[in-house]
Design a protein around this motif. Structure first.
Motif, PDB file in Angstrom:
ATOM      1  N   ASN A  47     -19.522  -8.414 -17.264  1.00 36.53           N
ATOM      2  CA  ASN A  47     -21.215  -8.095 -16.055  1.00 36.53           C
ATOM      3  C   ASN A  47     -20.647  -9.073 -15.209  1.00 36.53           C
ATOM      4  N   ALA A  48     -21.521  -8.416 -14.097  1.00 41.26           N
ATOM      5  CA  ALA A  48     -21.141  -9.738 -12.686  1.00 41.26           C
ATOM      6  C   ALA A  48     -22.505 -10.412 -12.413  1.00 41.26           C
ATOM      7  N   TYR A  49     -23.220 -10.167 -12.798  1.00 38.95           N
ATOM      8  CA  TYR A  49     -24.626 -10.580 -13.292  1.00 38.95           C
ATOM      9  C   TYR A  49     -25.013 -11.978 -14.234  1.00 38.95           C
ATOM     10  N   ARG A  78     -18.161 -11.928 -17.086  1.00 38.86           N
ATOM     11  CA  ARG A  78     -17.645 -11.567 -16.026  1.00 38.86           C
ATOM     12  C   ARG A  78     -16.785 -10.264 -16.389  1.00 38.86           C
ATOM     13  N   SER A 134     -21.407  -8.223 -22.115  1.00 45.13           N
ATOM     14  CA  SER A 134     -20.181  -7.830 -20.423  1.00 45.13           C
ATOM     15  C   SER A 134     -20.251  -6.410 -20.938  1.00 45.13           C
TER      16      SER A 134
END
Length: 361
Positions: A229-231, A207, A180
């Motif tokens: 972490n959005a990816y 995320r 994250s």
């Protein structure tokens, strides 16, 4: 000996050796402007692919693990030329794995045991690994690795464009929390049993913001507070001897992602159970994935391939001079000639359909 005199602290510890701090290592081996540019561009390209803004696939390809710097550098030079050749359709990222998870025991990778003799010169391994990453990024070749030890990202992650969380650690709270806070996109592999639940749960976790114990750049124990972490995305690698790269398995993964309200981004690992641990089958997995894309699949955004200069694998001999140059010492890999043929074939199949395939999310 009385009960009061019985040792109770560090009973099984042989020694505790102070390690170089992340700040000291970065000062000794600073990132150049060229390397910085490669990392920043690599991360952004992969984010754009995940967001549907870049129509290409990204393919993480390279040795199962790095053990010979000369062979790694030669492989990188060849890969750089191939990357430029196929760049209209495929974005190649070099697999630079320094840490290897072990089911029981075995060589744990270049950072843990750089001399491959059970001397465990970890500080030496960190220096060697960071220097290689700088050189590869200066060549303009983005790098990928597996984030295994939760301390190692502080030493090396500024040079990484994409990270993997392995099948053994996807379920780990420690690795989800660490991910994250990673600055790169990160792929979570499905469990060793082939199940998707641990990976989709990881996507939900990564995320979100987390707070956990770690170290700062000065090597001091600290509370790390992340933003999420959005990816994060899922990596299908098969399990329990069964593959999951076929169109039915991909469709089931899409349903699982939809149920978890996660982005419809799927990466296929051509190795492990998806090739029945036979590296010669990896090109067939690549071809199958290419066919799925041609036939209308829109969720597959990338692949992982284990590739080296020479085919197969070798055991680590006591006499290291007997090592076969350019051949893996961990999982078996396809050779360079097969790599070129498979990547070029994939590009030829998918290049016409990619531009209209995905729309920005």
């Amino acid at each position: 000996m009385s009960l009061e005199d019985t040792p109770i602290d560090d009973v099984n510890i042989r020694s505790i050796d102070v390690l170089v701090t992340p700040a000291e290592l970065r000062k000794a081996l600073p990132m150049s402007l060229g390397a910085h540019r490669t990392v920043a561009e690599g991360r952004q390209v992969i984010r754009n692919i995940l967001d549907g803004k870049d129509h290409r696939l990204f393919v993480v390809i390279g040795p199962c693990s790095i053990h010979d710097l000369k062979a790694a550098q030669e492989y990188a030079q060849r890969l750089k030329a191939l990357a430029e050749e196929v760049s209209d359709s495929i974005y190649l990222v070099m697999r630079v794995y320094f840490e290897k998870p072990r089911t029981t025991v075995g060589w744990k990778g270049l950072i843990n045991d750089p001399r491959m003799d059970d001397s465990f010169r970890i500080e030496e391994g960190l220096h060697i690994g960071r220097q290689l990453l700088i050189e590869l990024n200066e060549m303009g070749l983005p790098c990928a690795t597996e984030a295994l030890d939760p301390m190692s990202p502080q030493y090396l992650h500024d040079l990484i464009a994409w990270s993997a969380i392995g099948a053994r650690t996807t379920e780990s709270q420690t690795h989800r929390e660490m991910s994250s806070g990673l600055s790169s996109p990160v792929g979570f592999k499905n469990g060793t049993d082939g199940g998707l639940t641990v990976a989709t749960n990881a996507l939900l976790s990564v995320r979100n913001a987390h707070s956990f114990l770690g170290i700062n750049n000065d090597g001091k124990v600290a509370v790390i507070n992340t933003t999420g972490n959005a990816y994060g995305h899922v990596v299908l690698r098969g399990g329990d001897g069964k593959p999951n790269y076929d169109s039915v398995s991909v469709a089931l993964a899409e349903r699982a992602l939809e149920k978890a309200k996660a982005p419809m981004n799927i990466m296929i690992d051509a190795s492990h159970a998806n090739s029945n641990k036979d590296p010669a089958l990896q090109p067939l997995v690549m071809d199958n994935v290419a066919n799925q894309i041609v036939e209308g699949n829109t969720s597959i955004i990338g692949m992982m391939v284990e590739s080296h200069l020479k085919f197969g694998r070798q055991d680590i001999p006591k006499d290291l001079s007997q090592l076969v140059y350019g051949q893996s010492v961990t999982d078996g890999c396809i050779d360079w000639e097969t790599t070129e043929k498979a990547v070029r074939s994939m590009r030829e199949k998918i290049k016409a359909v990619l531009p209209g395939r995905r729309q920005p999310s």
